[in-house]
Design a protein around this motif. Structure first.
Motif, PDB file in Angstrom:
ATOM      1  N   ALA A 140     -73.333  -7.786  65.214  1.00 26.35           N
ATOM      2  CA  ALA A 140     -73.341  -7.722  66.679  1.00 26.35           C
ATOM      3  C   ALA A 140     -74.539  -8.470  67.253  1.00 26.35           C
ATOM      4  CB  ALA A 140     -73.369  -6.263  67.137  1.00 26.35           C
ATOM      5  N   LEU A 141     -75.514  -8.815  66.378  1.00 29.21           N
ATOM      6  CA  LEU A 141     -76.742  -9.473  66.825  1.00 29.21           C
ATOM      7  C   LEU A 141     -76.857 -10.909  66.342  1.00 29.21           C
ATOM      8  CD1 LEU A 141     -79.246  -6.557  66.009  1.00 29.21           C
ATOM      9  CD2 LEU A 141     -78.150  -7.037  68.208  1.00 29.21           C
ATOM     10  N   TYR A 142     -76.192 -11.241  65.224  1.00 31.10           N
ATOM     11  CA  TYR A 142     -76.367 -12.554  64.607  1.00 31.10           C
ATOM     12  C   TYR A 142     -75.013 -13.205  64.324  1.00 31.10           C
ATOM     13  CZ  TYR A 142     -81.259 -11.291  63.830  1.00 31.10           C
ATOM     14  OH  TYR A 142     -82.574 -10.943  64.009  1.00 31.10           O
ATOM     15  N   PRO A 143     -74.940 -14.529  64.476  1.00 35.18           N
ATOM     16  CA  PRO A 143     -73.677 -15.224  64.179  1.00 35.18           C
ATOM     17  C   PRO A 143     -73.367 -15.297  62.690  1.00 35.18           C
ATOM     18  CG  PRO A 143     -75.378 -16.804  64.801  1.00 35.18           C
ATOM     19  CD  PRO A 143     -75.948 -15.445  65.056  1.00 35.18           C
ATOM     20  N   GLU A 144     -74.399 -15.250  61.834  1.00 35.33           N
ATOM     21  CA  GLU A 144     -74.186 -15.332  60.395  1.00 35.33           C
ATOM     22  C   GLU A 144     -74.909 -14.185  59.700  1.00 35.33           C
ATOM     23  OE1 GLU A 144     -72.266 -17.179  58.647  1.00 35.33           O
ATOM     24  OE2 GLU A 144     -71.659 -18.694  60.126  1.00 35.33           O
ATOM     25  N   VAL A 145     -74.190 -13.370  58.964  1.00 30.85           N
ATOM     26  CA  VAL A 145     -74.766 -12.256  58.201  1.00 30.85           C
ATOM     27  C   VAL A 145     -74.109 -12.258  56.821  1.00 30.85           C
ATOM     28  CG1 VAL A 145     -75.146  -9.765  58.053  1.00 30.85           C
ATOM     29  CG2 VAL A 145     -75.124 -10.905  60.299  1.00 30.85           C
ATOM     30  N   GLN A 146     -74.935 -12.317  55.785  1.00 24.39           N
ATOM     31  CA  GLN A 146     -74.424 -12.353  54.423  1.00 24.39           C
ATOM     32  C   GLN A 146     -75.063 -11.243  53.587  1.00 24.39           C
ATOM     33  OE1 GLN A 146     -75.398 -16.774  54.933  1.00 24.39           O
ATOM     34  NE2 GLN A 146     -74.395 -16.700  52.935  1.00 24.39           N
ATOM     35  N   VAL A 147     -74.276 -10.676  52.695  1.00 24.02           N
ATOM     36  CA  VAL A 147     -74.764  -9.670  51.755  1.00 24.02           C
ATOM     37  C   VAL A 147     -74.829 -10.322  50.381  1.00 24.02           C
ATOM     38  CG1 VAL A 147     -74.348  -7.419  50.703  1.00 24.02           C
ATOM     39  CG2 VAL A 147     -73.757  -7.801  53.107  1.00 24.02           C
ATOM     40  N   TRP A 148     -75.980 -10.244  49.760  1.00 21.99           N
ATOM     41  CA  TRP A 148     -76.214 -10.936  48.493  1.00 21.99           C
ATOM     42  C   TRP A 148     -76.823  -9.961  47.494  1.00 21.99           C
ATOM     43  CZ3 TRP A 148     -81.119 -13.384  46.617  1.00 21.99           C
ATOM     44  CH2 TRP A 148     -80.911 -14.256  45.525  1.00 21.99           C
ATOM     45  N   ARG A 149     -76.246  -9.877  46.333  1.00 20.48           N
ATOM     46  CA  ARG A 149     -76.781  -9.026  45.264  1.00 20.48           C
ATOM     47  C   ARG A 149     -77.381  -9.896  44.181  1.00 20.48           C
ATOM     48  NH1 ARG A 149     -73.440  -4.401  41.761  1.00 20.48           N
ATOM     49  NH2 ARG A 149     -75.091  -4.023  40.212  1.00 20.48           N
ATOM     50  N   ALA A 150     -78.566  -9.554  43.734  1.00 14.87           N
ATOM     51  CA  ALA A 150     -79.230 -10.364  42.718  1.00 14.87           C
ATOM     52  C   ALA A 150     -80.154  -9.503  41.876  1.00 14.87           C
ATOM     53  CB  ALA A 150     -80.031 -11.493  43.369  1.00 14.87           C
TER      54      ALA A 150
END
Length: 312
Positions: A140-150
């Motif tokens: 709702a705040l950002y155009p790009e949001v990614q979830v990354w597991r490492a």
């Protein structure tokens, strides 16, 4: 670019972001010993409570005055906000009360992001945290949001540190490329990569005391826990039987017979620089290390953000 870190702890993420080239505006943390560590390391520590519901603080039977509440609105337009809310509500080592746990720091982190509106926001937590739900709120705040597991072993850490990172920003972010490989990686994709770092090799151990510990000479060990000061908690190991090897002190026992990894060894296994000035009693120092972000992960994420930002 500048950065603001919340739930900074002893400074694991701050070391990495500094190495990546970020300038710190403030490192916000409630714990007295962790703040002392941050200051001793040269970071601009701000001892403050983040969010609502500050619990009563006591020391030696006396009630301490409440901490100031962090004013997120005083840092508008920061380039990067990094938040590592307490992992205990979601950790497999805890009661897994989630949002019902009073230590759940996600609501406070989200409110801070809303108030600061940083160009980039990174939220780090353990596997098992509701990262996808948190990411939905950030969308709702950002155009790009990614979830990354490492897992930090893929960047050379000699102990496993498997974490989830949510990266939110104005553009798509390209995740860092691993520099190390594990035993299951095909030969064709190993080119240019180094093998995982060994737990025993990092600690200077050349021979395992127990046969079942040999694998840890050249392979990463289990994660460093915040309660390593208790030593390993597996009675089977003491009796020479197999059992879960799920913390650094377990692997250390199999290699050397020592039940506890020292503060210096624990710090090395997480990736802190030698001689890092941890403050407070030993229990507090172990807690700072066990709860820390591996500096290498904050560094590679920070560099990737700088690269993405520069490509705009």
């Amino acid at each position: 670019m500048n950065c603001l870190t919340l739930f900074a702890g002893g400074g694991g993420a701050d070391i990495g972001l500094q190495r990546a080239g970020f300038r710190h505006l403030a490192c916000v943390e409630a714990d007295t010993h962790a703040c002392a560590t941050l200051r001793a390391a040269g970071f601009p520590a701000v001892q403050a409570w983040i969010g609502d519901g500050q619990p009563e603080r006591r020391a030696r039977g006396k009630v301490l005055p409440p901490l100031p509440v962090f004013d997120a609105a005083a840092h508008p337009g920061s380039d990067l906000l990094w938040a590592s809310p307490p992992c205990q509500p979601f950790s497999r080592a805890g009661k897994q009360l989630g949002a019902a746990d009073e230590r759940n720091g996600w609501p406070a982190a989200l409110e801070a992001i809303r108030a600061v509106r940083p160009r980039w926001a990174v939220v780090e937590n353990v596997v098992g945290s509701p990262a996808e739900a948190w990411a939905d709120e950030l969308r709702a705040l950002y155009p790009e949001v990614q979830v990354w597991r490492a897992d930090a072993v893929d960047w050379g850490l000699p102990s496993h540190r498997d974490r989830v990172y949510i990266v939110a920003g104005p553009m798509r972010w390209t995740a860092p490329t691993p520099t190390h490989y594990g035993p299951g990686v095909p030969w064709l994709v190993r080119g240019g990569l180094q093998p995982w770092a060994g737990f025993g090799e990092a600690l200077g151990v050349k021979h395992a005391l127990h046969p079942s510990g040999r694998r840890y000479l050249s392979q990463p060990g289990p994660t460093v826990a915040a309660t390593e000061y208790k030593g390993h908690t597996n009675p089977h190991l003491e009796r020479g039987r197999n059992g879960p090897v799920n913390r650094a002190s377990c692997a250390n026992f199999l290699l050397t017979g020592n039940r506890v990894v020292t503060v210096a060894e624990a710090a090395l296994l997480v990736g802190f620089p030698a001689g890092y000035p941890f403050q407070g009693p030993k229990e507090a120092q172990y807690r700072q290390i066990g709860n820390a972000v591996a500096p290498i992960m904050a560094e590679v994420i920070g560099r990737a953000i700088l690269k993405s930002n520069g490509a705009e």
